[in-house]
Scaffold this motif. Structure first.
Motif, PDB file in Angstrom:
ATOM      1  N   LEU A  79      -1.975   4.221   0.000  1.00 20.03           N
ATOM      2  CA  LEU A  79      -3.123   3.973   0.044  1.00 20.03           C
ATOM      3  C   LEU A  79      -4.566   3.089  -0.902  1.00 20.03           C
ATOM      4  O   LEU A  79      -4.821   2.835  -0.791  1.00 20.03           O
ATOM      5  CB  LEU A  79      -3.513   5.660  -0.430  1.00 20.03           C
ATOM      6  N   LEU A 106       1.495   5.968   4.768  1.00 22.74           N
ATOM      7  CA  LEU A 106       0.100   5.790   4.581  1.00 22.74           C
ATOM      8  C   LEU A 106      -0.830   6.192   3.283  1.00 22.74           C
ATOM      9  O   LEU A 106      -1.301   5.081   2.567  1.00 22.74           O
ATOM     10  CB  LEU A 106      -1.314   5.772   5.574  1.00 22.74           C
ATOM     11  N   ILE A 124      -4.445  -0.360  -0.086  1.00 25.22           N
ATOM     12  CA  ILE A 124      -5.150  -0.482   1.246  1.00 25.22           C
ATOM     13  C   ILE A 124      -6.458  -0.147   0.495  1.00 25.22           C
ATOM     14  O   ILE A 124      -7.539  -1.145   1.234  1.00 25.22           O
ATOM     15  CB  ILE A 124      -4.844   1.028   2.444  1.00 25.22           C
ATOM     16  N   ILE A 181      -3.649  -4.340   6.060  1.00 24.39           N
ATOM     17  CA  ILE A 181      -2.750  -2.959   6.155  1.00 24.39           C
ATOM     18  C   ILE A 181      -1.375  -3.156   5.890  1.00 24.39           C
ATOM     19  O   ILE A 181      -1.035  -2.473   5.421  1.00 24.39           O
ATOM     20  CB  ILE A 181      -3.478  -2.742   6.998  1.00 24.39           C
ATOM     21  N   GLU A 182      -0.981  -4.094   6.943  1.00 26.13           N
ATOM     22  CA  GLU A 182       0.135  -4.280   7.191  1.00 26.13           C
ATOM     23  C   GLU A 182       1.277  -4.364   5.809  1.00 26.13           C
ATOM     24  O   GLU A 182       2.375  -3.856   6.117  1.00 26.13           O
ATOM     25  CB  GLU A 182       0.459  -5.906   8.540  1.00 26.13           C
ATOM     26  N   LEU A 203      -7.669  -1.118  10.618  1.00 29.41           N
ATOM     27  CA  LEU A 203      -6.607  -0.093  10.233  1.00 29.41           C
ATOM     28  C   LEU A 203      -5.472   0.342  11.273  1.00 29.41           C
ATOM     29  O   LEU A 203      -4.462   0.430  10.944  1.00 29.41           O
ATOM     30  CB  LEU A 203      -7.161   1.477   9.645  1.00 29.41           C
ATOM     31  N   VAL A 232      -1.552  -0.590  11.652  1.00 25.17           N
ATOM     32  CA  VAL A 232      -0.455  -0.050  10.521  1.00 25.17           C
ATOM     33  C   VAL A 232       0.909  -0.424  12.524  1.00 25.17           C
ATOM     34  O   VAL A 232       1.876  -0.437  11.504  1.00 25.17           O
ATOM     35  CB  VAL A 232      -1.254   1.316  11.472  1.00 25.17           C
ATOM     36  N   ILE A 267       1.918  -1.502   4.039  1.00 20.43           N
ATOM     37  CA  ILE A 267       2.331  -0.788   4.511  1.00 20.43           C
ATOM     38  C   ILE A 267       3.411  -1.546   3.708  1.00 20.43           C
ATOM     39  O   ILE A 267       4.650  -0.470   4.121  1.00 20.43           O
ATOM     40  CB  ILE A 267       2.201  -0.614   5.937  1.00 20.43           C
ATOM     41  N   ILE A 280       4.865   7.849   9.411  1.00 20.63           N
ATOM     42  CA  ILE A 280       3.313   6.925   9.278  1.00 20.63           C
ATOM     43  C   ILE A 280       2.639   8.057   8.760  1.00 20.63           C
ATOM     44  O   ILE A 280       2.042   7.430   7.077  1.00 20.63           O
ATOM     45  CB  ILE A 280       2.741   6.539  10.141  1.00 20.63           C
ATOM     46  N   ALA A 281       1.753   9.136   9.078  1.00 18.46           N
ATOM     47  CA  ALA A 281       0.720   9.934   8.008  1.00 18.46           C
ATOM     48  C   ALA A 281       0.982  10.514   7.296  1.00 18.46           C
ATOM     49  O   ALA A 281       0.202  10.916   6.638  1.00 18.46           O
ATOM     50  CB  ALA A 281       0.619  10.856   9.833  1.00 18.46           C
ATOM     51  N   THR A 285       4.775  -1.254  11.875  1.00 17.13           N
ATOM     52  CA  THR A 285       5.507  -0.850  12.517  1.00 17.13           C
ATOM     53  C   THR A 285       6.284  -0.885  13.833  1.00 17.13           C
ATOM     54  O   THR A 285       6.893  -0.352  14.331  1.00 17.13           O
ATOM     55  CB  THR A 285       5.073   1.154  12.501  1.00 17.13           C
TER      56      THR A 285
END
Length: 222
Positions: A143, A139, A146, A108-109, A32, A36, A112, A134-135, A40
């Motif tokens: 979700l 994300l 993901i 995950i990439e 994860l 990310v 996002i 990001i947070a 980014t």
């Protein structure tokens, strides 16, 4: 099917669930944040670091392009270092995790990168820091993707866990090879395949359900 074979099937299923569950957990914990960072740290991204992005990308691609059964053999010294042995259910978790990390990272990439760039620009306009973006924005928005990505990863791990049985990894694959193939018991092989299909169906259905619920919450919260 005799009671002895049934007991072996139950034990093998438990071993498979143990391998897949722990490998998925460890793979997610490491994959994860890597995913990310891959999403980014590219050129023009929030945490731009082109050198890291390229090096990490090469390592991830190299690991993903290695056939799993070859990866299992290639990292036997590392498996022995971590698990103390290269044979058995616990030892099988090491190559399963190593295979899961880059796979999950790329999923995950991708999730996002599908987030609308306008959301990032709006967050930047509000003065949010890269970590806050990001947070609190990337994300949560990514979700559902993901969750679906992690579901795909777990399904793949179930298949990998069966392959590990060919090299003494235990679980359903080992049972199918030792009893179904080597001892010419086709009913055991059929039972192993049936259990694997059921496990995949359960994981996929559960993942789809969670993704739908997460997506509804995300839409309702806008």
């Amino acid at each position: 099917m005799s009671p002895q074979i049934f007991e072996l099937l139950v034990n093998a299923t438990v071993e498979t669930l143990y391998m897949v569950g722990l490998a998925a957990l460890l793979g997610t914990l490491l994959g994860l944040p890597l995913g990310v960072l891959l999403a980014t740290t590219g050129r023009g991204e929030l945490l731009q670091n082109v050198a890291f992005n390229r090096i990490a990308g090469v390592i991830v691609n190299a690991t993903r392009s290695t056939p799993f059964i070859i990866l299992v053999v290639a990292i036997i010294p590392f498996t022995r270092l971590v698990a103390g042995t290269s044979i058995g259910t616990s030892a099988a978790i090491v190559p399963l995790t190593v295979a899961a990390i880059p796979f999950i990272a790329r999923l995950i990439e991708g999730a996002i990168r599908e987030v609308d760039r306008g959301l990032i620009e709006a967050a930047e306009a509000m003065g949010a820091t890269p970590l806050q973006i990001i947070a609190k924005f990337l994300l949560p928005e990514a979700l559902p993707g993901i969750v679906l990505g992690l579901t795909l990863a777990v399904v793949s791990l179930i298949g990998y866990s069966a392959m590990v049985g060919a090299v003494g990894g235990g679980g359903l694959g080992d049972l199918g090879i030792r009893y179904g193939y080597q001892r010419f018991l086709p009913e055991v092989m059929a039972a192993v395949v049936l259990v694997l299909i059921v496990l995949v169906q359960i994981v996929q259905s559960l993942g789809d359900l969670i993704a739908r619920r997460v997506n509804k919450r995300a839409i309702g919260g806008r």
